[in-house]
Design an enzyme around this catalytic site. Structure first.
Site, PDB file in Angstrom:
ATOM      1  N   GLY A  85      37.220  37.836  44.006  1.00 31.45           N
ATOM      2  CA  GLY A  85      38.581  37.489  43.619  1.00 31.45           C
ATOM      3  C   GLY A  85      38.786  37.111  42.171  1.00 31.45           C
ATOM      4  O   GLY A  85      39.740  36.408  41.844  1.00 31.45           O
ATOM      5  N   ASN A 106      39.786  39.050  39.715  1.00 31.07           N
ATOM      6  CA  ASN A 106      41.059  39.628  39.271  1.00 31.07           C
ATOM      7  C   ASN A 106      42.236  38.845  39.842  1.00 31.07           C
ATOM      8  O   ASN A 106      43.227  38.604  39.154  1.00 31.07           O
ATOM      9  CB  ASN A 106      41.167  41.106  39.665  1.00 31.07           C
ATOM     10  N   LYS A 115      43.517  51.201  62.589  1.00 33.97           N
ATOM     11  CA  LYS A 115      44.027  50.892  61.250  1.00 33.97           C
ATOM     12  C   LYS A 115      45.534  50.662  61.272  1.00 33.97           C
ATOM     13  O   LYS A 115      46.047  49.751  60.607  1.00 33.97           O
ATOM     14  CB  LYS A 115      43.667  52.025  60.288  1.00 33.97           C
ATOM     15  N   MET A 126      38.707  46.838  49.292  1.00 36.78           N
ATOM     16  CA  MET A 126      37.776  47.949  49.494  1.00 36.78           C
ATOM     17  C   MET A 126      38.114  48.823  50.702  1.00 36.78           C
ATOM     18  O   MET A 126      37.233  49.317  51.394  1.00 36.78           O
ATOM     19  CB  MET A 126      36.350  47.407  49.601  1.00 36.78           C
ATOM     20  N   ARG A 127      39.402  49.021  50.935  1.00 37.18           N
ATOM     21  CA  ARG A 127      39.855  49.906  52.007  1.00 37.18           C
ATOM     22  C   ARG A 127      40.911  50.857  51.466  1.00 37.18           C
ATOM     23  O   ARG A 127      41.713  50.467  50.619  1.00 37.18           O
ATOM     24  CB  ARG A 127      40.500  49.114  53.147  1.00 37.18           C
ATOM     25  N   HIS A 166      41.435  50.270  38.815  1.00 39.27           N
ATOM     26  CA  HIS A 166      40.155  50.948  39.039  1.00 39.27           C
ATOM     27  C   HIS A 166      39.346  50.898  37.743  1.00 39.27           C
ATOM     28  O   HIS A 166      39.891  51.144  36.663  1.00 39.27           O
ATOM     29  CB  HIS A 166      40.393  52.397  39.463  1.00 39.27           C
TER      30      HIS A 166
END
Length: 195
Positions: free
Chosen positions: A12, A14, A65, A90-91, A109
């Site tokens: 965390g 960021n 999902k 990360m999904r 990214h």
């Protein structure tokens, strides 16, 4: 007041950089919610320290999902979220969430997309021997790091750089520029007020 959510899966840093900047500059905005898919992640402690509500969920406890994304949507609506900033989430975002918040989800990214999408982007760039690396903020679509680019910032790499020094420099870029892009997308001026 504009409200946004941050999605994260890990440490965390960021998330903390975004919230710290929001508070330092007294934005007319609120980090209204942290969404995390790993209930034991360090980022949840960071959210608690800032008194920001979090929705931590275990994906395997949902049927699929679409089901956990629907639960996320309910939380986003409850907190009146207008923008979603992925910060180490990360999904891949699925159809359910994209249909509800399409055009309102951004990601950061650690590469100059379209080069080096996916995981270990800095490692990919280092092994490729590139002379320039950087970060990309982009809108999220159904692909992996394929959405329209909003902003990019670059650094030069020299022969003295190691993977670790490049990673550190990339993190500094992320922490500096991601909050700026979020502020811009929320329609706030340089002082963090409504433009």
């Amino acid at each position: 007041m504009k409200k946004f959510a941050v999605f994260a899966s890990g440490n965390g840093s960021n998330f903390e950089a975004i919230v710290t900047r929001l508070k330092e500059e007294n934005w007319d905005a609120s980090a209204a919610l942290l969404v995390c898919d790993k209930p034991q992640a360090k980022v949840i402690e960071r959210a608690e320290a800032f008194h920001i509500p979090s929705f931590a969920f275990e994906p395997k406890s949902y049927e699929n999902k679409a089901a956990f994304e629907q639960a996320i949507i309910e939380q986003l609506r409850l907190h009146e979220v207008e923008l979603i900033a992925l910060a180490g989430y990360m999904r891949l975002i699925g159809d359910t969430l994209l249909q509800a918040y399409g055009g309102k989800i951004i990601n950061i990214h650690p590469s100059l997309l379209p080069a080096f999408p996916g995981i270990d982007a800095v490692g990919q760039a280092f092994r490729a021997g590139v002379k320039v690396a950087g970060i990309t903020v982009h809108y999220v679509d159904e692909g992996m790091d394929t959405g329209p680019i909003i902003a990019q910032k670059a650094i030069e790499i020299d022969e003295h750089d190691t993977l670790e020094t490049i990673e550190q420099r990339i993190h500094k870029l992320e922490h500096k520029w991601y909050p700026s892009v979020i502020k811009q997308l929320l329609g706030l001026n340089n002082r963090g007020e409504k433009a």
